[in-house]
Design an enzyme around this catalytic site. Sequence first.
Site, PDB file in Angstrom:
ATOM      1  N   HIS A   1      -7.872  -4.052  10.071  1.00  0.00           N
ATOM      2  CA  HIS A   1      -7.987  -3.607   8.378  1.00  0.00           C
ATOM      3  C   HIS A   1      -6.660  -4.471   7.938  1.00  0.00           C
ATOM      4  O   HIS A   1      -5.322  -4.531   8.836  1.00  0.00           O
ATOM      5  CB  HIS A   1      -7.920  -2.609   8.511  1.00  0.00           C
ATOM      6  CG  HIS A   1      -6.495  -1.339   8.957  1.00  0.00           C
ATOM      7  ND1 HIS A   1      -5.203  -1.321   8.451  1.00  0.00           N
ATOM      8  CD2 HIS A   1      -6.004  -0.951   9.604  1.00  0.00           C
ATOM      9  CE1 HIS A   1      -4.412  -1.036   9.168  1.00  0.00           C
ATOM     10  NE2 HIS A   1      -4.962  -0.326  10.148  1.00  0.00           N
TER      11      HIS A   1
ATOM     12  N   ASN B   1      -7.822  -2.311  14.076  1.00  0.00           N
ATOM     13  CA  ASN B   1      -9.516  -2.302  13.286  1.00  0.00           C
ATOM     14  C   ASN B   1      -9.690  -3.586  12.959  1.00  0.00           C
ATOM     15  O   ASN B   1     -10.454  -3.592  12.313  1.00  0.00           O
ATOM     16  CB  ASN B   1      -9.948  -0.866  13.058  1.00  0.00           C
ATOM     17  CG  ASN B   1      -9.454  -0.833  11.994  1.00  0.00           C
ATOM     18  OD1 ASN B   1      -8.743  -1.418  11.471  1.00  0.00           O
ATOM     19  ND2 ASN B   1      -9.514   0.510  11.320  1.00  0.00           N
TER      20      ASN B   1
ATOM     21  N   ASP C   1       1.110  -1.629  -0.312  1.00  0.00           N
ATOM     22  CA  ASP C   1       0.015   0.079  -0.114  1.00  0.00           C
ATOM     23  C   ASP C   1       0.799   1.153   0.163  1.00  0.00           C
ATOM     24  O   ASP C   1       1.911   0.945   0.266  1.00  0.00           O
ATOM     25  CB  ASP C   1      -1.359  -0.093   1.589  1.00  0.00           C
ATOM     26  CG  ASP C   1       0.077   0.214   2.325  1.00  0.00           C
ATOM     27  OD1 ASP C   1       1.103   0.118   2.401  1.00  0.00           O
ATOM     28  OD2 ASP C   1      -0.935  -0.727   3.564  1.00  0.00           O
TER      29      ASP C   1
ATOM     30  N   GLU D   1      -9.468  -1.281   4.788  1.00  0.00           N
ATOM     31  CA  GLU D   1     -10.200  -0.383   6.278  1.00  0.00           C
ATOM     32  C   GLU D   1     -11.986  -1.410   6.201  1.00  0.00           C
ATOM     33  O   GLU D   1     -12.450  -2.217   5.385  1.00  0.00           O
ATOM     34  CB  GLU D   1     -10.728   0.883   6.068  1.00  0.00           C
ATOM     35  CG  GLU D   1      -8.488   1.655   5.905  1.00  0.00           C
ATOM     36  CD  GLU D   1      -8.622   2.286   7.549  1.00  0.00           C
ATOM     37  OE1 GLU D   1      -8.631   1.009   7.778  1.00  0.00           O
ATOM     38  OE2 GLU D   1      -7.475   2.663   7.512  1.00  0.00           O
TER      39      GLU D   1
END
Length: 240
Positions: free
Chosen positions: A137, A135, A69, A142
């Site tokens: 991800h 979270n 990413d 996400e």
Amino acid sequence: MRSPDVAVFAAGAWADAVAHRLADRLRARPDLRMCLPTGDTPGPVYRRLVGMAAAGGIPFERATVILLDEYVGLPPADPARCDTRLDRELISGLHPSPSVHRIRVDDLDPVAAAAEHGLVAAAGIDLAVVGLGMNGHVGFNEPGSGADAPTRVVSLTPGSRQVATARYGASAEPVSGITLGMDRLLASREIWLLVRGATKAAILKRALEGPQSAECPASWLRRHPRLTVLADEPAAASLG
């Protein structure tokens, strides 16, 4: 559906264990095409790999690295950029170094850069190495990302924006990024999920034992027939 392999190591031995596993993969297949992440989790592994490579015996020169990413909008060499961090922590310490496919956010508009990187990944990934976000991800996939989410431009959550500035020293707060999609990660021949630290115990349990859901994108990794979870003891403490 096959359950993932879960290997648990003492916290002090985790980075060495992961580094040796990756070195063994490269020795078995020197032309390995691998997706690599950045962030706090893989840093100790990269330091071990640099030291091992300096001692000889790890054939990085024929390997290919595909970046997982990248932030959009940060200038070249910004300390928070994923390509900058991977260069600093791993690539610059390897002589000779592997081929690296960065995400060309400086040369192309974000949509075009994402499309180009998707084509690079579509040529095949032998091993996708990913971390686990607090979270759930994976990369910048996400919460809300489905198993079929493509390589794309994404809006970053407030938490991810804050990490870029407060932890990684970004010169400005990025609001978007480009990530390999869950679909491309799930098309890899093999996936390693790296998890370390007690703060990841609850989300690791959710990813491996909770329902597969877009609310925890890492849970989609369980669909892969060759998923290996490499965790330290604090991270694995809540697993059943």
